[in-house]
Design a protein around this motif. Structure first.
Motif, PDB file in Angstrom:
ATOM      1  N   ALA A 210       0.832  -1.202   0.000  1.00  0.00           N
ATOM      2  CA  ALA A 210       0.000   0.000   0.000  1.00  0.00           C
ATOM      3  C   ALA A 210       0.867   1.253   0.000  1.00  0.00           C
TER       4      ALA A 210
ATOM      5  N   ALA B 121       1.389   3.784  -3.274  1.00  0.00           N
ATOM      6  CA  ALA B 121       0.958   5.164  -3.053  1.00  0.00           C
ATOM      7  C   ALA B 121       2.073   6.136  -3.432  1.00  0.00           C
TER       8      ALA B 121
ATOM      9  N   ASP C 114       2.221   6.253  -7.180  1.00  0.00           N
ATOM     10  CA  ASP C 114       1.054   6.968  -7.698  1.00  0.00           C
ATOM     11  C   ASP C 114       1.262   8.474  -7.593  1.00  0.00           C
TER      12      ASP C 114
ATOM     13  N   THR D 178      -2.513  -0.823 -10.456  1.00  0.00           N
ATOM     14  CA  THR D 178      -2.030  -1.878  -9.574  1.00  0.00           C
ATOM     15  C   THR D 178      -2.667  -3.206  -9.959  1.00  0.00           C
TER      16      THR D 178
ATOM     17  N   VAL E 293      -6.718  -1.881   0.476  1.00  0.00           N
ATOM     18  CA  VAL E 293      -7.766  -0.942   0.064  1.00  0.00           C
ATOM     19  C   VAL E 293      -8.189  -0.063   1.238  1.00  0.00           C
TER      20      VAL E 293
ATOM     21  N   TRP F 113      -5.661   2.626   1.796  1.00  0.00           N
ATOM     22  CA  TRP F 113      -5.732   3.680   0.796  1.00  0.00           C
ATOM     23  C   TRP F 113      -6.928   4.607   0.979  1.00  0.00           C
ATOM     24  N   THR F 114      -8.006   4.101   1.536  1.00  0.00           N
ATOM     25  CA  THR F 114      -9.275   4.839   1.497  1.00  0.00           C
ATOM     26  C   THR F 114      -9.820   5.241   2.853  1.00  0.00           C
TER      27      THR F 114
ATOM     28  N   ARG G 268      -0.832   9.310   1.130  1.00  0.00           N
ATOM     29  CA  ARG G 268      -2.042   8.710   0.575  1.00  0.00           C
ATOM     30  C   ARG G 268      -1.917   8.671  -0.949  1.00  0.00           C
ATOM     31  N   PRO G 269      -2.685   7.808  -1.635  1.00  0.00           N
ATOM     32  CA  PRO G 269      -2.589   7.735  -3.095  1.00  0.00           C
ATOM     33  C   PRO G 269      -2.976   9.054  -3.756  1.00  0.00           C
TER      34      PRO G 269
ATOM     35  N   GLN H 142      -4.491   9.090  -6.830  1.00  0.00           N
ATOM     36  CA  GLN H 142      -5.798   8.851  -7.439  1.00  0.00           C
ATOM     37  C   GLN H 142      -6.865   8.674  -6.359  1.00  0.00           C
ATOM     38  N   THR H 143      -8.075   9.079  -6.700  1.00  0.00           N
ATOM     39  CA  THR H 143      -9.200   8.967  -5.782  1.00  0.00           C
ATOM     40  C   THR H 143     -10.235   8.008  -6.344  1.00  0.00           C
TER      41      THR H 143
ATOM     42  N   HIS I 253      -8.553   5.418  -5.074  1.00  0.00           N
ATOM     43  CA  HIS I 253      -7.279   4.707  -5.027  1.00  0.00           C
ATOM     44  C   HIS I 253      -6.892   4.334  -6.451  1.00  0.00           C
TER      45      HIS I 253
END
Length: 391
Positions: free
Chosen positions: A110, A114, A117, A126, A158, A161-162, A184-185, A187-188, A190
């Motif tokens: 993770a 991240a 990313d 991923t 997951v 990430w969220t 944190r990543p 992308q949203t 993730h």
């Protein structure tokens, strides 16, 4: 069609007579066969090829994970993605994938993904896999725990990430008093998650679940089995009251393009036959260890892979099975059109290097594919195509 360039990074200088004394290029082949000086040159050549695919206009470039094998020299795909992250300017970087059940700490995945990313500003895809059976021999992990460890590791990543941290995570295999990854990543919510597979029913059901809708990528499978697995994914989606998009389905396949069919077959033949008969060679107990899959899934995978574990295969057999596409640009375009029509997929993971294919032929293959195949098919979609809904 959407086109991605895939590289296995095999140890091409392998002494192909190894099989006179050893059963497999996996797990038990002594690493004395590896020459670090040749390997160093090879790594740099392969990284150049991945970067060149970006210049040629592929939507993405792809790395993957295998352990203790001449088949692929990428035991840590995150390392290779890191080397590419600052040099690849346009293409997405697909990590297909991390073998979650054989890892002792999925939280590091993770974190690493991240970071990548963020560095690429959201160009990471991923991939999460269970890993083929040989990885469980290499990493001394019980294959009967494969599914449970995969699901738990996936859920942990997951959530990391969220879910706002810090929070505690208590599972059967993983225990963390603090889950609070930095960064944190990008992308949203993730990075996109893809699931490559040999065709396990359980994996198809997992990827197609309504709450996930992950891209399912079928690997190295005869055409008839490919169509079966593509249908299985769509049927799994319908059972959950939604229609799967062609953008949720992909195929990883070896391809070679040359000026004519005759030239393509002549140039590809020794290298693709070395790939399937030498690099891919392994006994069935290594490919499918007890407990790795359900009986139903194991029967399906054995049917699809039955020629892997013994007997020499020729280029003619590979072409007939549809496990290899080879020919002039027109021939290759026609095959991809046919398979897309029957399979309903929209993603092509093109393996344009395989086995012992030398650098000059790899470059030629990449250039011809990018310039004489991709432009003709980029606007082609399966019948009834529907783009995947934005998450």
């Amino acid at each position: 069609m959407r086109f991605f360039f895939f590289h296995l990074m095999p140890y091409a200088p392998l002494d192909l007579d190894y099989d006179k004394t050893h059963k497999s290029a996996w797990v038990t082949l002594p690493n004395s066969y590896y020459d670090p000086k040749l390997g160093a040159d090879l790594y740099n050549r392969y990284l150049d090829e991945l970067e060149y695919a970006d210049e040629l206009g592929f939507e993405g470039i792809s790395v993957n994970e295998h352990h203790q094998t001449a088949y692929g020299l990428m035991p840590a795909p995150n390392v290779f993605a890191g080397m590419l992250a600052r040099r690849v300017k346009q293409a997405k970087i697909c990590i297909l994938g991390r073998a979650l059940p054989v890892l002792s700490n999925p939280l590091t995945v993770a974190e690493e993904f991240a970071v990548l990313d963020n560095v690429t500003r959201g160009r990471i895809i991923t991939g999460f896999v269970r890993g083929i059976g040989a990885e469980y021999h290499s990493m001394a992990v019980n294959p009967a725990e494969s599914h449970a460890r995969f699901h738990e590791a996936h859920d942990l990543i997951v959530q990391a990430w969220t879910r706002p941290g810090p929070f505690a995570y208590e599972g059967k295999y993983y225990h963390f008093p603090y889950v609070n990854i930095w960064p944190r990543p990008y992308q949203t919510p993730h990075p996109a998650i893809w699931v490559p597979s040999q065709g396990s029913r359980e994996t198809i059901e997992f990827a197609a679940a309504r709450e996930r809708k992950y891209v399912y990528l079928q690997t190295a499978t005869p055409a008839e089995m490919l169509f079966k697995y593509m249908r299985a994914y769509r049927e799994a989606a319908l059972r959950q009251d939604y229609e799967a998009s062609a953008d949720q389905l992909g195929w990883s396949v070896k391809i070679y393009v040359a000026e004519t069919d005759e030239i393509a077959r002549r140039e590809a033949k020794p290298h693709v036959e070395a790939f399937v008969n030498k690099f891919l060679r392994m006994p069935v107990e290594m490919l499918l260890p007890p407990g790795y899959s359900s009986i139903e899934s194991m029967k399906g995978v054995i049917a699809a892979k039955k020629t892997i574990t013994g007997g020499a295969r020729t280029i003619d057999q590979l072409l007939e099975q549809g496990t290899f596409i080879c020919g002039s640009p027109a021939t290759v375009r026609a095959r991809l059109e046919e398979y897309q029509h029957k399979g309903g997929f929209n993603i092509v993971m093109a393996g344009l290097h395989f086995g012992t294919l030398p650098a000059e032929l790899t470059r030629k293959n990449m250039e011809m594919f990018a310039r004489e195949v991709m432009p003709h098919l980029k606007d082609r979609v399966p019948e009834g195509y529907r783009p995947i809904a934005a998450e």
